[in-house]
Design an enzyme around this catalytic site. Structure first.
Site, PDB file in Angstrom:
ATOM      1  N   ASN A 211      30.260  34.466  37.225  1.00 39.08           N
ATOM      2  CA  ASN A 211      29.722  33.519  36.241  1.00 39.08           C
ATOM      3  C   ASN A 211      28.216  33.714  36.169  1.00 39.08           C
ATOM      4  O   ASN A 211      27.523  33.587  37.170  1.00 39.08           O
ATOM      5  CB  ASN A 211      30.043  32.088  36.647  1.00 39.08           C
ATOM      6  CG  ASN A 211      31.538  31.868  36.751  1.00 39.08           C
ATOM      7  OD1 ASN A 211      32.286  32.288  35.879  1.00 39.08           O
ATOM      8  ND2 ASN A 211      31.977  31.258  37.821  1.00 39.08           N
TER       9      ASN A 211
ATOM     10  N   LYS B 244      47.820  43.217  40.834  1.00 40.18           N
ATOM     11  CA  LYS B 244      48.837  42.661  41.713  1.00 40.18           C
ATOM     12  C   LYS B 244      48.586  41.155  41.827  1.00 40.18           C
ATOM     13  O   LYS B 244      47.441  40.718  41.821  1.00 40.18           O
ATOM     14  CB  LYS B 244      48.710  43.328  43.085  1.00 40.18           C
ATOM     15  CG  LYS B 244      49.912  43.119  43.956  1.00 40.18           C
ATOM     16  CD  LYS B 244      49.894  44.068  45.155  1.00 40.18           C
ATOM     17  CE  LYS B 244      51.081  43.786  46.060  1.00 40.18           C
ATOM     18  NZ  LYS B 244      52.385  43.950  45.360  1.00 40.18           N
TER      19      LYS B 244
ATOM     20  N   GLY C 267      38.267  32.329  33.365  1.00 39.16           N
ATOM     21  CA  GLY C 267      38.473  30.904  33.595  1.00 39.16           C
ATOM     22  C   GLY C 267      39.921  30.489  33.399  1.00 39.16           C
ATOM     23  O   GLY C 267      40.197  29.340  33.084  1.00 39.16           O
TER      24      GLY C 267
ATOM     25  N   ARG D 135      25.669  32.029  35.005  1.00 38.71           N
ATOM     26  CA  ARG D 135      24.993  30.791  34.591  1.00 38.71           C
ATOM     27  C   ARG D 135      24.757  29.905  35.807  1.00 38.71           C
ATOM     28  O   ARG D 135      25.284  30.179  36.879  1.00 38.71           O
ATOM     29  CB  ARG D 135      25.914  30.041  33.621  1.00 38.71           C
ATOM     30  CG  ARG D 135      27.248  29.688  34.277  1.00 38.71           C
ATOM     31  CD  ARG D 135      28.127  28.784  33.438  1.00 38.71           C
ATOM     32  NE  ARG D 135      29.292  28.320  34.188  1.00 38.71           N
ATOM     33  CZ  ARG D 135      30.457  28.948  34.262  1.00 38.71           C
ATOM     34  NH1 ARG D 135      30.646  30.087  33.639  1.00 38.71           N
ATOM     35  NH2 ARG D 135      31.457  28.443  34.980  1.00 38.71           N
TER      36      ARG D 135
ATOM     37  N   VAL E  69      28.313  23.946  37.102  1.00 36.88           N
ATOM     38  CA  VAL E  69      28.470  22.492  37.261  1.00 36.88           C
ATOM     39  C   VAL E  69      28.251  22.091  38.720  1.00 36.88           C
ATOM     40  O   VAL E  69      27.544  21.124  39.013  1.00 36.88           O
ATOM     41  CB  VAL E  69      29.887  22.049  36.802  1.00 36.88           C
ATOM     42  CG1 VAL E  69      30.114  20.570  37.099  1.00 36.88           C
ATOM     43  CG2 VAL E  69      30.119  22.343  35.334  1.00 36.88           C
TER      44      VAL E  69
HETATM   45  C1  MV4 Z   1      44.514  35.752  39.914  1.00 33.13           C
HETATM   46  C2  MV4 Z   1      45.414  34.975  40.662  1.00 33.13           C
HETATM   47  C3  MV4 Z   1      46.314  35.648  41.490  1.00 33.13           C
HETATM   48  N1  MV4 Z   1      46.325  36.992  41.528  1.00 33.13           N
HETATM   49  N2  MV4 Z   1      44.579  37.094  39.994  1.00 33.13           N
HETATM   50  C4  MV4 Z   1      42.504  32.149  37.496  1.00 33.13           C
HETATM   51  C5  MV4 Z   1      41.187  32.095  36.841  1.00 33.13           C
HETATM   52  C6  MV4 Z   1      40.677  33.475  36.793  1.00 33.13           C
HETATM   53  N3  MV4 Z   1      39.323  33.481  37.272  1.00 33.13           N
HETATM   54  C7  MV4 Z   1      41.557  34.282  37.656  1.00 33.13           C
HETATM   55  N4  MV4 Z   1      42.603  33.406  38.117  1.00 33.13           N
HETATM   56  C8  MV4 Z   1      43.547  33.848  38.971  1.00 33.13           C
HETATM   57  N5  MV4 Z   1      43.616  35.195  39.104  1.00 33.13           N
HETATM   58  C9  MV4 Z   1      45.477  37.682  40.774  1.00 33.13           C
HETATM   59  N6  MV4 Z   1      45.528  39.012  40.802  1.00 33.13           N
HETATM   60  C10 MV4 Z   1      45.353  33.597  40.562  1.00 33.13           C
HETATM   61  C11 MV4 Z   1      44.425  33.011  39.693  1.00 33.13           C
HETATM   62  C12 MV4 Z   1      44.491  31.581  39.616  1.00 33.13           C
HETATM   63  C13 MV4 Z   1      43.458  30.768  40.072  1.00 33.13           C
HETATM   64  C14 MV4 Z   1      42.298  31.293  40.597  1.00 33.13           C
HETATM   65  C15 MV4 Z   1      41.287  30.477  41.028  1.00 33.13           C
HETATM   66  C16 MV4 Z   1      41.431  29.115  40.954  1.00 33.13           C
HETATM   67  C17 MV4 Z   1      42.560  28.565  40.426  1.00 33.13           C
HETATM   68  C18 MV4 Z   1      43.581  29.381  39.976  1.00 33.13           C
HETATM   69  C19 MV4 Z   1      44.724  28.788  39.460  1.00 33.13           C
HETATM   70  C20 MV4 Z   1      45.724  29.600  39.009  1.00 33.13           C
HETATM   71  C21 MV4 Z   1      45.604  30.983  39.089  1.00 33.13           C
END
Ligand code: MV4
Length: 448
Positions: free
Chosen positions: A290, A201, A164, A292, A295
């Site tokens: 997830n 990456k 999250g 569950r 929301v």
């Molecule tokens: C990432 C990413 C870019 N590259 N992984 C944010 C929550 C978690 N579930 C994983 N997340 C991210 N992982 C890689 N390799 C960018 C995010 C991310 C993001 C992902 C979904 C929704 C909003 C986000 C906001 C910032 C970063």
């Protein structure tokens, strides 16, 4: 079928679960903290038991108090809702140990998906595309540098116990990696009691697309299409919709069947969500699962005209899945109304609801626990209401959302309603030009 269930939650989701139970002819037990004595879930359940002081730790997270309440009231099952103990493997095991059905997946599914490195490895083996990166945990800086040189920068350091958006860092080059690797390890240890990190990456400019999956105890698995959740701020989703303008039927079928495979690989029982990053060139990568009810489940319900919570309870009681996969019938959008001041950096704004009016009409659904005179306690999350619209087209669903937001009156506290009104009039939103970093690039007030 169950005779009586206990709802280990509060707010709108507790009401949502009580409604599903009532339709199924199941008696309900509400639990509440001292701060929630005058909450609607206490009033609408057949029985209610106070489980402790206001702090979540001493009430909604207090496992001994919950099990005691369940034993006193002689329930067959506990529904955890979302948040609190919904993804706590130990709680699921303790319920089982007391002969109480945990309305959710098996403890082993929860723990496999709770460790993000195990989750990724499990999904990779099931054929789900994952982001290139380390094979599991990277234990020291030398190892991290070697792997980083292989996959290339920029990259992400992620805590295996995170999720999250917590416990992750972007690293742009080797010298940054040298600076932050051990710091990130110590932070992970401090936050999650587990220092383990893995490397991925960086996938820039992606959308957040998630697939609703559902399993039963007889080995049946389905997917129920995607939800577009890119409109987020600091990892808090603000608007969700289904279908996504970025997903055509071919991609929906492909991501859906891969997600169904992913659910099958962990013998998943009940509703679950597999989250992906979707890039502009149509590539998608597993992020997390997830375990569950979420929301934003109502947009899937309104798009497909199904009841996910009733199905969740039936499947937990051992019934076979009765839902079928099918294409979206309606376009559905959800705006999360929070007790936050959007003009002051979304600062929490608890207090008394002095005036309240709920919108209605065709294609409008509002899931809320508010009433006039209710006092929002400062101890829990700030979700007040979910305004959900559905219509044949996205344009009509947006238009309905505008009028629903106009009719929604919440007086006495600050809410995120003005933010949502601005977004419904924002050409970038209307044209689907949104990714997960959108709200970092723009000032939402420019769209008022
Ligand atoms: C990432 C990413 C870019 N590259 N992984 C944010 C929550 C978690 N579930 C994983 N997340 C991210 N992982 C890689 N390799 C960018 C995010 C991310 C993001 C992902 C979904 C929704 C909003 C986000 C906001 C910032 C970063």
């Amino acid at each position: 079928m169950f005779h009586k269930i206990l709802i280990a939650n509060r707010g709108e989701i507790a009401l949502r679960i009580i409604r599903a139970a009532k339709e199924l002819g199941i008696k309900t037990v509400a639990v509440y903290s001292e701060a929630d004595r005058y909450s609607l879930h206490v009033r609408f359940a057949d029985e209610a038991i106070c489980i402790g002081p206001p702090s979540s730790k001493q009430s909604y997270l207090n496992i001994p108090a919950l099990i005691t309440a369940a034993n006193i009231t002689n329930v067959d099952a506990i529904h955890p809702g979302y948040g609190f103990l919904a993804e706590n493997q130990i709680f699921a095991e303790i319920c089982q140990g007391h002969g109480i059905t945990f309305i959710g997946p098996n403890p082993s599914s929860i723990s496999q998906m709770g460790d993000k490195a195990v989750a990724k490895d499990t999904m990779k083996k099931a054929g789900v595309p994952v982001v290139p990166g380390s094979d599991g945990v990277v234990s020291n800086l030398e190892q991290a540098i070697k792997i980083a040189d292989n996959i290339g920068y920029p990259l992400m350091l992620k805590a295996v116990a995170g999720g999250g958006g917590k416990g992750m860092r972007i690293v742009n080059n080797k010298s940054e990696l040298e600076k932050v690797f051990e710091v990130t390890q110590s932070e992970a240890l401090a936050f999650f009691n587990n220092p383990d990190l893995y490397i991925e990456k960086l996938i820039p400019n992606a959308k957040h697309i998630e697939i609703q999956v559902f399993g039963d105890k007889h080995g049946n698995y389905i997917h129920l299409n995607e939800r577009e959740c890119s409109m987020q701020r600091r990892h808090q989703k603000l608007i969700e919709e289904t279908p996504s303008f970025a997903v055509n039927q071919a991609l929906r079928d492909e991501m859906g069947s891969i997600s169904r495979q992913g659910a099958k690989s962990v013998n998943y029982v009940g509703p679950g969500t597999i989250e992906y990053l979707l890039t502009s060139d149509g590539k998608y990568y597993f992020m997390e699962m997830n375990t569950r009810i979420q929301v934003e489940h109502p947009i899937t319900e309104e798009s497909l005209k199904i009841d996910l919570v009733k199905e969740q309870i039936k499947v937990a009681a051992g019934e076979k899945l009765s839902l079928k996969e099918h294409q979206p019938i309606f376009h559905s959008i959800e705006c999360r109304i929070n007790a936050e001041d959007p003009f002051n950096d979304f600062r929490p704004s608890p207090g008394k609801i002095e005036g309240f009016h709920c919108p209605g009409g065709q294609g409008i659904r509002v899931d809320t626990h508010l009433y006039q005179g209710y006092v929002i306690p400062p101890y829990y999350d700030s979700l007040l209401a979910k305004v959900i619209t559905y219509a044949r087209t996205r344009e009509d669903a947006i238009n309905k959302m505008k009028l629903a937001l106009d009719e929604l009156i919440i007086e006495g506290i600050k809410t995120t309603i003005p933010f949502h009104v601005a977004m419904m009039n924002n050409p970038d939103f209307v044209n689907g030009k949104i990714d997960t970093k959108y709200l970092e690039r723009v000032n939402w007030k420019d769209f008022i």
